[in-house]
Design a protein around this motif. Structure first.
Motif, PDB file in Angstrom:
ATOM      1  N   PHE A  14      40.618  43.213  37.116  1.00 55.87           N
ATOM      2  CA  PHE A  14      39.723  42.921  38.245  1.00 55.87           C
ATOM      3  C   PHE A  14      40.060  43.800  39.443  1.00 55.87           C
ATOM      4  O   PHE A  14      39.176  44.374  40.080  1.00 55.87           O
ATOM      5  N   VAL A  15      41.357  43.912  39.761  1.00 60.31           N
ATOM      6  CA  VAL A  15      41.773  44.750  40.894  1.00 60.31           C
ATOM      7  C   VAL A  15      41.407  46.208  40.634  1.00 60.31           C
ATOM      8  O   VAL A  15      40.905  46.897  41.527  1.00 60.31           O
ATOM      9  N   LYS A  16      41.617  46.676  39.427  1.00 60.02           N
ATOM     10  CA  LYS A  16      41.274  48.063  39.100  1.00 60.02           C
ATOM     11  C   LYS A  16      39.766  48.309  39.202  1.00 60.02           C
ATOM     12  O   LYS A  16      39.333  49.388  39.593  1.00 60.02           O
ATOM     13  N   ALA A  17      38.970  47.297  38.849  1.00 62.87           N
ATOM     14  CA  ALA A  17      37.514  47.448  38.876  1.00 62.87           C
ATOM     15  C   ALA A  17      36.937  47.344  40.279  1.00 62.87           C
ATOM     16  O   ALA A  17      35.894  47.935  40.566  1.00 62.87           O
ATOM     17  N   THR A  18      37.597  46.614  41.172  1.00 61.06           N
ATOM     18  CA  THR A  18      37.019  46.355  42.491  1.00 61.06           C
ATOM     19  C   THR A  18      37.663  47.130  43.629  1.00 61.06           C
ATOM     20  O   THR A  18      37.090  47.195  44.712  1.00 61.06           O
ATOM     21  N   THR A  19      38.817  47.712  43.401  1.00 65.98           N
ATOM     22  CA  THR A  19      39.503  48.458  44.451  1.00 65.98           C
ATOM     23  C   THR A  19      39.342  49.953  44.196  1.00 65.98           C
ATOM     24  O   THR A  19      39.659  50.422  43.102  1.00 65.98           O
TER      25      THR A  19
END
Length: 147
Positions: A14-19
């Motif tokens: 999730f962090v990789k996809a949104t940041t």
């Protein structure tokens, strides 16, 4: 183990996809790295069988990091995004949550297995038995004989 690994890996993805990730913060991975990571992930299933309440969750933390980086490499042309940076515009270190999970998992596994081995040292075979049987002596380590 999976109860710990799957949510942590999902958080990493999730962090990789949104940041947003700077172009320099993508790290190229090889097929050999992927194969080694998947082998280590399979090893976590074996380690999680140690009859301890703490070893399986620790293996889950390490498995989360392995799974997060493997999946993101597979989905990004063998490049792993590292959206978390230390140092602002002059960043020196780029990493992701999966990297944190791997490091924490290694530390937790060493600590939990060490404690388990100390508490269950009576289950360890004598050195002569290990040399003579070449592995059969270690089967009893995975039998659930803990108090």
């Amino acid at each position: 183990m999976l109860g710990v690994a799957l949510p942590l890996a999902a958080a990493d993805l999730f962090v990789k996809a949104t940041t947003p990730t700077e172009s320099w913060a993508y790290h190229q991975r090889s097929a050999g790295w992927l194969l080694l990571s998947l082998s280590l992930l399979a090893g976590m299933f074996v380690i999680a069988r140690i009859p301890s309440r703490l070893v399986a969750p620790a293996a889950g933390v390490l498995a989360a990091g392995l799974l997060g980086n493997c999946l993101s490499a597979a989905w990004n042309g063998m490049e792993v995004p590292n959206p978390l940076v230390v140092g602002g515009t002059n960043a020196l270190i780029a990493f992701n949550l999966a990297d944190v999970w791997v490091l924490a998992g290694i530390f937790l596994l060493i600590a939990t297995i060490a404690v388990w081995l100390i508490r269950n040292r009576h289950l360890l075979p004598p050195t002569a038995e290990v040399r003579s049987t070449r592995g059969q002596a270690f089967r009893r380590l995975f039998e659930d004989e803990s108090p």
